[in-house]
Every structure is written in C-alpha cells, then in structure tokens.
Design an enzyme around this catalytic site. Structure first.
Site, short mmCIF file in Angstrom:
data_model
loop_
_atom_site.label_atom_id
_atom_site.label_comp_id
_atom_site.label_asym_id
_atom_site.label_seq_id
_atom_site.Cartn_x
_atom_site.Cartn_y
_atom_site.Cartn_z
N HIS A 305 0.80 -1.22 0.00
CA HIS A 305 0.00 0.00 0.00
C HIS A 305 0.84 1.28 0.00
CE1 HIS A 305 -4.09 -1.07 1.82
NE2 HIS A 305 -4.27 -0.39 0.72
N ARG A 412 5.47 -8.60 -15.33
CA ARG A 412 6.03 -9.77 -14.63
C ARG A 412 4.90 -10.43 -13.86
NH1 ARG A 412 10.67 -5.99 -13.87
NH2 ARG A 412 12.56 -7.06 -14.58
N ARG A 448 4.53 -11.50 -19.64
CA ARG A 448 5.53 -12.57 -19.63
C ARG A 448 4.97 -13.75 -18.84
NH1 ARG A 448 11.26 -11.51 -16.95
NH2 ARG A 448 10.11 -11.67 -15.01
N GLU A 546 17.41 -13.71 -23.47
CA GLU A 546 18.16 -13.48 -22.23
C GLU A 546 19.12 -14.61 -21.90
OE1 GLU A 546 15.46 -13.00 -18.88
OE2 GLU A 546 14.13 -14.57 -19.60
N ASN A 569 19.10 -8.00 -18.09
CA ASN A 569 19.50 -8.34 -16.72
C ASN A 569 20.08 -9.76 -16.69
OD1 ASN A 569 18.13 -5.96 -16.36
ND2 ASN A 569 16.35 -6.88 -15.38
N ASP A 570 19.33 -10.70 -17.26
CA ASP A 570 19.82 -12.06 -17.28
C ASP A 570 20.87 -12.25 -18.37
OD1 ASP A 570 18.71 -13.57 -15.18
OD2 ASP A 570 16.75 -13.42 -16.14
N ARG A 580 24.06 -12.14 -11.12
CA ARG A 580 23.54 -10.78 -11.02
C ARG A 580 23.29 -10.36 -9.57
NH1 ARG A 580 17.57 -11.37 -13.97
NH2 ARG A 580 16.77 -9.73 -12.64
N CYS A 617 13.56 -5.12 -22.51
CA CYS A 617 12.85 -4.86 -21.26
C CYS A 617 13.75 -5.03 -20.04
CB CYS A 617 11.62 -5.74 -21.14
SG CYS A 617 12.01 -7.50 -21.14
C1 PEP Z 1 15.81 -9.50 -17.69
O1 PEP Z 1 16.32 -10.58 -17.38
O2 PEP Z 1 16.41 -8.58 -18.25
C2 PEP Z 1 14.41 -9.25 -17.37
C3 PEP Z 1 13.77 -8.18 -17.81
O3 PEP Z 1 13.77 -10.13 -16.57
P1 PEP Z 1 13.97 -10.28 -15.00
O4 PEP Z 1 14.75 -9.10 -14.50
O5 PEP Z 1 12.60 -10.35 -14.44
O6 PEP Z 1 14.69 -11.58 -14.88
MG MG Z 2 15.16 -12.31 -16.87
#
Ligand code: PEP
Ligand code: MG
Length: 659
Positions: A305, A412, A448, A546, A569-570, A580, A617
């Site tokens: 909240h 997500r 996703r 990814e 990110n991955d 990571r 993304c």
């Molecule tokens: C990514 O891996 O870049 C991604 C967007 O997914 P997440 O950060 O949820 O693994």
């Molecule tokens: Mg990912």
C-alpha cells in the site's frame, strides 16, 4: 420466490457493484438472498456478497420473500444483467485494488535489511528519489482488548456504546468522502472502508460477541480478525486486499470506544520524513501527502500500500527496514535515497549538503521532463520508438499512465503467484490480464509467462533442491514440465486477449523446441475454450532473449515468433558468467561490456532481417546513455520502470533532432 440468471455485471460483484446491489436490495422490505453454487447469503450485506465472489458470466439465483418480492426480483435481476451496473459513478467506481488497495507483498528483488554503519540503514527501495527533512515519528500504540467478562446487566449498555462508536466512525468517513481534496484513488480506498464500517457482517459479528459477554473492544478485535481471515482465504486478489481494510475499520471503532484518537498525521511539518512501523490505508489516504517529504517504514515492500501511494504521489520511500526502524524513533533529521534504499539518521553537514543538492537537482529534472509525457517519440525518418513500462501488479497502472507509457513492455506475472497462499485461478489471472489490456488499449500489453525458479519458491509448486537455481528449473523450463500450471495461464491470456492488445512472451528460452511446445499448448487451450463456448482471441507470441543460446539461434527463432524482447539483466549475467546478485562480481555484471553489446547487436540484426519487432525490457532499456545505441541497432521498443519513461522519450527526441 426466486429467479436465476447469468451475471453480466462487468467483472462481477466486486466493490462498488456489490455495494450498489446491496443498496438496491435494502430498498425493498422483503428478505433477499443471493445464491451461488448452493451457498446463500443476505443480499443486504456487501461484505457477505463480496465474500460470495460472484464473477461475470456465473449463474446465480435471487431469492426474495416478502410483500414486495416481485418488484425486488425484477429490479435485482435487471441489475445483475446490466454490464455497466455499479460502474457509472466514475469517481466511486475506482476499485481500490486498481489504485492502491493491495495487501503488502514481498518486493521483487527484496533487499534484506542490514545495518550499513552506525547511522546508515538499508531497506527496500520502494519509491525513487532523494529526500532530507525533519523526522516525524508515527508509532500509534497497539490496541489490546480488555478481555473483561460483562455482567448480564451491562450488556445492553455495551451494545449501545458499540453502536454509537460505529455511527461515529461512519460519520467520520462520510465527512472524509465529502472533501473535494481526495484524489480518485484515495477516495476509492476510503469508500471501501466506509462500506465495511456500514456493513452488518462486522458489526453483527461484534454484537454477537458482546451479547456473549465480551467487552466491546475485545469483541471488535475478534470480529475483525474473523472477517479478515475469510477475506484472505478467498481466491481473489481484490478480496484478499480487504483484510487490511477490515483491520483498519476495527481499529477506528476501537479508538472511538476507548475515547482515543489515532496519532494524527495532520500536523506533519512541511517536507518531513514520515517514520512508521506500518501505516494503514485509512491513515495514509487522510494524510497531507503534499507536505510529506519521504516515507520510511519497518513493514512493506515495493508493492505494498505505502509504496504504491508513495510512488503515485512522487514521494521517495524506503520500506521493509524491519526492527531497524526502532533506531529512527528518536531521530531528529533523516536523509533517504529511494533509488538505493538507504536511510541516514541525523546526517552530518557534508551528507546534508549532498542530499540537499540531489533533491534540488531531481526536482529540476522532473519539472523539465513532464513535457515529454504526451510525446510520441519519432526518429528523423518518422519511425516511432515505443517507450513502454515494466510493471508487476495492477496497482502500478496509474504510475505507468501518469508517466506517459505507450503500453506495457513487460508484465512480470510472478507477483500474482507469489502473493497468495495457493496458485492463482484461471479466472483471477484472466481478470488481471484483461484489466491491463483495457487500461492500455490500443497500445500493446506484453505479458511474460511465469518466470520463477528455485531461488523464489512459491506455494503450490514443488521445486527440487538445486545448487544453481539460476541455471536450473525456471521460467519456460518449469512451465513446460507443469502444463497444469502453464495451460491455466495460457487460457487466461487467450480470454484476456478479447479485451485489448495482449501479447505473450516466454522467459528463459534457450531452444526452438520450447517455442514449438508452447504453440501446441496454446492450440490445445484455444480448442478447449472454443468447445466450452468461452470468449477468447489469439495473441502474438514472442520470446525474451536473455540466454546466450537464444542469441546464437536468434535467426531461427525469429522465423517462429512475432517479436523479441531483450532481457539484459539475465543476458548480462549469463554472457559474463557473473551472478547478477553477487556483489563481488558486480564489476563484470556490466551491460556495456563489448561481449554483451555484441550479443544485443546480433539479436537485433536477426530480428530486423526477419522483419519482426525487436524490443528490450531489461534495466538497460531505460539508460539515456545507451538508448541511441540500441535504437541505431534497430530496436523499436524500450520498456522500463515508469520513472524512467519521460527521460527516455527525451533521449529519443534528442536523437531525432540530431538527424
Ligand atoms: C531480464 O532478465 O532482463 C528481465 C527483464 O527479466 P527479470 O529481471 O525479471 O529476470
Ligand atoms: Mg530475466
């Protein structure tokens, strides 16, 4: 006398439609009941009606008994068959679940609170921005029942006292609703509380306990816990969120009974940092949010909240400090960094100057960026670059829209699965995805499919013990092994696609067979829905790029999917072989490393050659220093946190100006 019908009320008897239905039922003298699946409840109680969880397209029976039974049936059946019933009053139609009324849930990427130094604390970065100001500690005491057993002659007086207290709380809430200053979202929260306070379920339960000899305060606490437990047991996220509301209403009634007032936030000084263990929706909705410089809380995560309200009002917040919050009870001044999740108690002169500078710079930047909200960023050759939002819950819709998001580039779905005690039903998922599609139509909403693994176990899925969960049974791998879970999500997505521009994307793809197997399941789901006569529509199927494997087979993948979305990110952690989450190798976890950039370029080339959309993304999509490079590689969609959207649009416009 009874009649059955199929409910056509849009999204069923939730919140306002339920309250309106009750109001209508109360206008008749007859006893009226609503029956679903053999369970009958009074149609004159909105709490009972909400707990019946009547959904659109379900069959129900209305039962009426009394002098005006025919008229009652006529009116109530007419209401149930009207898709717009209860939704016409726009201001009140705002469902708090769609604004800010959700239960606290663990934040994605939750940072466990750990002391960082004598006067430095670390919590969850829940709302971005910097703040420094006087500390305003808000620690209302817990209310405990007296546990007193009433004598028989005291009971009547105690019931009177209780009814007067309930009346006072209702009047206070009516007064709050009459104020013009409440935003639509906050009004929705207060209206939901007022409905609970005005309902016989809570008050009837409490009166029963008083009649049994309990003092009124103990009775209210017990009654609120009972009703709250019923709300949390229903498979519906809107109803689960009502648990907090029931407790909030119970607390207000108890305070009146005790002749106490909650510590008010009304006198919070301009620019102060609100420090609390937890803040209820009722307190926050009434607080002078414009005066609050920042929020620091022991409870809460990125989707609680408090976080949602803070984000939608642009207030920096650090939450989830746990027991460390006690160190702030006596603080005089507090500095907070809502981007990193840092809190500094009584900062020294240098830190103070540093924060004052950051606050000023951020305010200047924000003001300068708002003109980009409605801009559709175009390159010099006329190509539009879609700047979309990454979100993980319906409560973030408003922030994304406010920022000027051109759709959702990554929804997500993990949170939907993580915030419940059991797996979410197909109906609940379909409602969630449909709400998103409607909110952003005609822009696309890319959902996703479930991306969960052994590092984030969820109730209802047994994960094996794995030494390296990031290289294990997660994402599409797990889903294909559990078609019972996966098909439920795919069916929900096919149903939601009727309501807007839904696209579906698969996480962690590393082999073509994963896409092909998914298509088989999608076809199966489509055939099932068709046979069942359930409305549905097809959707574009894309993949996240990814894994290094996905990059290397991108040309083949591009022939089989409608779009790519690069998950930097991955992708960065797998290309660089650098976890990571491991700070020791953080230096290697760098998207600008030539190895990662060349993987991005290879992906873009493969997508462009096949004529499919290539987007991104991962976090890198929102970096203004990299946007031009990505766009030059051929990316036409960038999806990011709502806070980065206007900055990204500005970066594209700057590119266009350079030609
Ligand atoms: C990514 O891996 O870049 C991604 C967007 O997914 P997440 O950060 O949820 O693994
Ligand atoms: Mg990912």
């Amino acid at each position: 006398m009874e009649r059955s019908t199929i409910v056509r009320v849009h999204e069923g008897l939730h919140a306002r439609p339920a309250t309106r239905f009750v109001k209508l039922a109360k206008g008749f003298e007859s006893d009226v009941e609503l029956v679903k699946d053999g369970k009958a409840v009074s149609a004159k109680s909105s709490v009972k009606l909400m707990l019946l969880a009547v959904k659109e397209n379900q069959e129900v029976t209305v039962r009426a008994n009394g002098a005006d039974a025919i008229e009652a049936l006529e009116a109530l059946i007419g209401y149930l068959e009207n898709p717009r019933a209860g939704l016409d009053d726009e201001a009140e139609a705002q469902s708090p679940a769609n604004d800010a009324g959700q239960e606290a849930a663990p934040a994605p990427g939750f940072v466990p609170a750990a002391p960082d130094g004598a006067n430095r604390l670390r919590g969850v970065a829940a709302s971005e921005g910097f703040a420094i100001g006087p500390a305003f500690a808000h620690f209302p005491p817990d209310i405990a029942g007296r546990g007193r057993v009433l004598r028989a002659e005291e009971i009547e007086g105690e019931i009177d006292r209780f009814r007067t207290a309930v009346g006072a709380v209702q009047a206070r809430m009516d007064l709050a609703l009459a104020q013009d200053s409440l935003s639509a979202g906050d009004r929705g929260i207060v209206a939901a509380l007022r409905d609970i306070a005005a309902d016989d379920s809570l008050t009837g339960e409490a009166e029963g306990l008083i009649k049994g000899g309990n003092d009124a305060v103990s009775a209210v606490i017990t009654a609120a816990s009972t009703i709250a437990a019923e709300f949390s047991a229903v498979d519906d996220h809107y109803l689960n969120a009502r648990t907090d509301d029931v407790h909030a209403v119970g607390r207000q009634i108890c305070l009146v009974l005790l002749g106490q007032d909650d510590i008010s936030l009304e006198n919070i000084p301009e620019g102060a940092i609100l420090i609390a263990d937890d803040i209820g929706a009722w307190d926050l909705a009434r607080a002078p949010l414009k005066r609050i410089g920042g929020v620091v809380c022991g409870h809460g995560g990125a989707t609680s909240h408090i976080a949602i309200i803070a984000r939608s009002h642009g207030i920096p917040a650090v939450l989830g400090l746990g027991g460390q919050i006690n160190a702030l009870r006596t603080a005089r001044e507090v500095a907070l960094d809502g981007n990193a999740g840092h809190v500094i108690i009584d900062p020294d002169a240098a830190t103070r100057a540093d924060f004052a500078g950051r606050v000023e710079a951020a305010a200047k930047e924000r003001a300068g960026l708002t003109i980009f909200k409605t801009v559709t960023p175009k390159l010099a050759d006329g190509r539009i670059i879609e700047i979309a939002a990454n979100i993980g819950s319906l409560e973030e819709i408003e922030a994304a829209q406010e920022a000027g998001a051109m759709g959702i580039g990554l929804f997500r779905t993990e949170l939907l699965f993580m915030r419940h005690m059991h797996l979410p039903s197909e109906d609940m998922q379909a409602e969630t995805y449909a709400a998103l599609a409607k909110a952003f139509a005609p822009y696309p909403v890319i959902v996703r499919t479930l991306d969960i693994g052994g590092d984030k176990p969820i109730a209802g899925i047994e994960f094996p013990d794995e030494e390296k969960p990031f290289l294990g049974w997660r994402g599409i791998r797990m889903c294909l092994d559990r078609p019972d879970i996966f098909k439920r999500q795919l069916r929900a997505l096919l149903r939601a696609a009727v309501h807007g521009n839904i696209k579906v994307m698969l996480p962690m793809v590393s082999d073509l067979s994963e896409v092909r197997q998914t298509r088989v399941l999608v076809d199966e789901c489509t055939a099932e829905l068709k046979a069942e006569g359930v409305p549905h529509a097809s959707f574009d199927l894309g993949v996240m790029i990814e894994t290094p494997a996905a990059v290397l087979i991108a040309p083949a993948l591009a022939k089989e999917v409608a779009f790519f979305s690069i998950g930097t990110n991955d992708l960065t952690q797998y290309i660089m072989a650098a976890d990571r989450l491991n700070p020791t190798v953080a230096k290697l976890n760098d998207v600008t490393n030539p190895a990662v950039m060349s993987a991005i370029e290879m992906t873009a080339k493969a997508g462009v050659a096949a004529g499919i959309m290539v987007g991104m993304c991962g976090e890198a999509a929102g970096r203004p220093d990299l946007i031009a490079t990505f766009v030059k590689m051929g990316l036409t969609e960038l999806s990011m946190s709502p806070a980065s959207i206007q900055r990204a649009k500005k970066a594209i416009m700057a590119m266009a100006a350079e030609g």
